[in-house]
Design an enzyme around this catalytic site. Sequence first.
Site, mmCIF file in Angstrom:
data_model
loop_
_atom_site.group_PDB
_atom_site.id
_atom_site.type_symbol
_atom_site.label_atom_id
_atom_site.label_comp_id
_atom_site.label_asym_id
_atom_site.label_seq_id
_atom_site.Cartn_x
_atom_site.Cartn_y
_atom_site.Cartn_z
ATOM 1 N N GLU A 213 -16.876 26.911 21.130
ATOM 2 C CA GLU A 213 -15.965 27.201 20.044
ATOM 3 C C GLU A 213 -14.515 27.028 20.552
ATOM 4 O OE1 GLU A 213 -17.170 30.670 18.105
ATOM 5 O OE2 GLU A 213 -19.236 29.764 17.711
ATOM 6 N N GLU A 412 -13.815 32.322 10.892
ATOM 7 C CA GLU A 412 -14.307 31.106 11.400
ATOM 8 C C GLU A 412 -13.240 29.911 11.282
ATOM 9 O OE1 GLU A 412 -17.264 30.398 12.819
ATOM 10 O OE2 GLU A 412 -18.669 31.977 12.404
HETATM 11 O O1 0X9 Z 1 -23.358 33.169 14.027
HETATM 12 C C1 0X9 Z 1 -22.416 33.819 14.312
HETATM 13 O O2 0X9 Z 1 -22.323 34.817 15.332
HETATM 14 C C2 0X9 Z 1 -20.989 33.447 13.453
HETATM 15 N N1 0X9 Z 1 -21.086 32.230 13.099
HETATM 16 S S1 0X9 Z 1 -20.797 31.048 14.545
HETATM 17 O O3 0X9 Z 1 -21.197 29.670 13.911
HETATM 18 N N2 0X9 Z 1 -19.468 30.989 15.100
HETATM 19 O O4 0X9 Z 1 -21.851 31.395 15.447
HETATM 20 C C3 0X9 Z 1 -20.843 34.163 12.260
HETATM 21 C C4 0X9 Z 1 -21.138 35.543 12.294
HETATM 22 C C5 0X9 Z 1 -20.886 36.127 10.933
HETATM 23 N N3 0X9 Z 1 -21.873 37.085 10.649
HETATM 24 C C6 0X9 Z 1 -22.838 36.918 9.764
HETATM 25 N N4 0X9 Z 1 -22.957 35.851 9.243
HETATM 26 N N5 0X9 Z 1 -23.740 37.723 9.376
HETATM 27 ZN ZN ZN Z 2 -19.169 31.639 16.989
#
Ligand code: 0X9
Ligand code: ZN
Length: 793
Positions: A213, A412
Site C-alpha cells: 500500500e 483506506e
Molecule cells: O483488511 C485489512 O486489513 C484492511 N484493508 S486492506 O485492503 N488495506 O487490507 C481493512 C481492515 C478494516 N477492518 C475491517 N474491515 N474489519
Molecule cells: Zn491494508
Amino acid sequence: MNMYSAIILAFTLSLQSPACAEPIQTNATDQIDLPTYSPPQIYQDQVVVRATTTTQAQLDALLPLTESVWSEATGVGPLDIQIKRINLDALAELNIPYETLIDDLQTHTNDRWSQVIDTHRQQIQQQAQQENQAGAPIHDDAWFSNYKQLNDIADHLNNIITLRPDLASVFIAGQSVEGRDIFGITISAPDTAENPRANRPVIFLFSTVHAREWIAPMTTSYFASKLAQDYDTDPRVQSLLDATRIYIVPVGNPDGYLYTWSHQRYWRKNRRNNNNGNFGVDINRNWSHQWGGPGSSGSRSSETYRGPSPFSEPETRALRDTALSFGSDLLAHIDYHSSGQLILYPQGYTHTPIDEPDLTFFRELTLDLSNEILSVNNQYYDPIPSSGLYLASGVSPDWFYNEHGVTSLTIELRPQGGDFNPTPQVILPNAQENYQALKRYIEHAIEPFATWHHPTPVALPGQSIELETFFTDNLESLDPTSPTIYTRTSSSDPYTPTPMLADPNAQITQRYTHDTDPIECGTILEYYIQASSINGSIMTLPAAGPIAPYSTEPQEPVTYHTEDIESNTGWIVGHPSDTATSGIWSRIDPQPVPHDETRFLQPDNDHSPHGSICFFTDGIAGATPNDNDVDGTTSLISPRIDATRADDTYVTFWYWFYRSIQFFDVLEVQISNDDGSTWSPVREYIHTGFEWDQASIHIPSFIEPTNQIRLRFIAVDAQADHIVEAGIDDLQVTYLGCPSTNQADLNHDGVLDFFDIQSFLTHYSNNNPIADFTGDDETDFFDITAFLTAYSN
Ligand code: 0X9
Ligand code: ZN
C-alpha cells in the site's frame, strides 16, 4: 513496576528530550538503485480479474487458484483477484464469470515502475539544481511527486529533525522479523517549563503494515514534514502541536515494504518464514482483540494469515509497545491503509455495532472527517463501521478501542478502486486531503475533556424534550456528579440549575440527559450546561454559557404532502438521458432477494407500515441476484411539490440502496425548481445498509423554493456484472411550525376547503393512517364521520 515497563518508561522519557535524538540509521544495502535495478518479472502471464461467485462452494474453489486477493472484501460476490492466466480456464469450468481489470499484470507493473523511475530522474535533476542554492527545505511538495523507498523515508524524517530539533525527534518502535528498525518521528511544540512536553497527550499514527500500500507511507510522511513546516506559520497547527505529541510510524512493515520494491510489488504481509515455503503474517490480523475470529486465516499461505498467536510478530509488538508506553496519555490513533477511500471506525470482528453513545460519537466524528476530506479535492471517503466493509479479526482499531478505550480508526486512502499502484501524481492530493482531516481529528481529541452537545432537538409544542450531552475523558476525568443544566423560558427570568442524569457509560463516551418541562408553542427555552473535571476544570456549553445560551423553540413538523406510493399521483419513470436496459424503476411490491442468511439485498416489503407498494428498480427477484438489477442509469421523478408554504420546507423519503461492490454505482438524488427542466445535485448514496433508510432534505439549502419542485432519483450501475438495487417510498413534504388547531385542515394551510376533503379521501382510500381520525388504527366509516365533524367545526 516490572523490568519491562521500566525499560519502556525509560525509553519514553528519552523521547521527550530532543537533545537525545540521533538520526535514523539507514542500511545502504536496503536501497535499490532505481535506474539500473530490474525487479524480477514474476507477474508474467498473470492478470487481475473481477470474478463473481454466487455460492460459498464456488468461492472455496476459487481462492486456491488465486495468487492474491486484491479486493478489500473476501466473500461470495464480486472479488478482485490476481491470478495466473492459465487458471482462467478453471474459472470457466467452475462457472464463475469474470471481467478483466488488468490484462497483463507484468506490463502494468512495469509501466508504473518506469513512471516511478522517470519521476525519480527528474527529481534528482531538480534537487541538484536546488541544492546549489540552498539545502533541502523541511517540507517540499516536490518530494511527494513520487513513491519513496524505505531509506528515503528515513532521510525525510532525519531532515526534519536536523532542521527542527526543537519540534521533532525520531524514535525506534522496535525491530522487524528480519531485524530492521521500525522507525518513527515525534512532532510537538518545543518543550517549555509552562507547557512541558511530557504533559501533552499523544496521537499515534502508523501506516504500511501492508507492504504493497505504497500511498500510505507517503501520506504519513507528508504529515510529519507539513506539521513541522506549518508550526511557524499556521496558528491552528501551532495550537495543535502546543497541545499534543504526534507520533508517526510511516512504515510499520519495513521488511515487506522493501520486498515490494525489490521482489514482489504486490506483497502484503511481513516476511516471517512460516516454513513449507510459506512466508508472511498479516500484521493487521495479529492484534489480540478477538484474534482468530472471522476474516482472518489460520493458513500460513493465506494473505490474511493471522500468525500462530496474538502478537506473535515483532512488528505488531513494536506498534503495541509504543502505544502502551504512552499509558493513559494516548488519546487517539489511526492506522492508514489503501485503498478504497474509507474512514472505518470500530469494530471489525463482528457486525454487532459498538454501544451507544460511542457509536454516535464515531458516526459524527467520521462524518466530520469525511467532510473535511471532501472540502479539499472533492474526494468522497465513506465513513462506515469496519465491519461494514467486511469482517476482519485481530485488526488494530479493535484493540485500541476495545482494550484501551482509545479513539481509533482505519483510513483506506486513494484510489476508490483496489489499485495499489495509483500514479505518483495522486500522492500529493491524497496527502493534502488527509492532512486536513488529521488536523480536525486532533482538534476533536484535545478538548480538555471533550464534550459536545447535539444540535438542539426540535421541541414539540406542549411536550417535554430530552436534551443530551456527551463527555469523553481526555486529559482530565469528568466529575460524574457535576453535569448541570441551567434553563429558563423567559429572558427576564434567572436560570434554574438541575443536575443532569447519567446514562450507563460506554467505552469512551458518557452521556447525560435532562428531560425538560413541557414547552408551549411560542415559548423559547434557553439553556446551557456546565460540568467540571475531578481536577476542577470547568467546561461550559456553549462556551459563553448564560450570555449566549442554546435555545429551542417548540415546532412541530407539519406534513402537508404525503406520497405513500400506494397510488400513482404523478410520478414519472424515465428520463431521456437514461441508459438502463433492465432494473427500470417500477411501482411494485418488491420480492425478497437474500444477500446472506440474515440480510436482503432487495427487501421483502415496502417501507410503509400500511400498504405494500413502493418504487423499486424492477423489484422482481429473478433467478440470480444479478438478474433484474440495474444496468446503466434509470430515473424516477417525483410529482410536483409546493415548497413555498413556509421558509423551511423539508422533503423526507425512505430509500433502499444496495451495491455489490465499491465502484461508481450510486443512488443519486437531484432537485429541480422549474418542474424538471433543470436539475441540481442533492445527495449520492453509496452505502449498502440492508434496510430502508430515511433521508431528509432541507429544500432551501439546495435550491430557491418554488411551487414547481421535483426530485429525481437516479440509480446508476456502472457495470453489468455489478448488482445495484434501489427503492423509494413514503415521501413527505414538511415544514416546522405550530400546527393548525383543526385536525381536518389536512394540508395545514389554515383554511378548510375542498383540498382538505380531497386529501382525506386519498388517504382514506390508501388506508393511510393520516385518515385514521378516530385513532383506532383502522380507516373505516367512523373516520369519515370524525373528519366531517372536525371539518364542520
Ligand atoms: O483488511 C485489512 O486489513 C484492511 N484493508 S486492506 O485492503 N488495506 O487490507 C481493512 C481492515 C478494516 N477492518 C475491517 N474491515 N474489519
Ligand atoms: Zn491494508
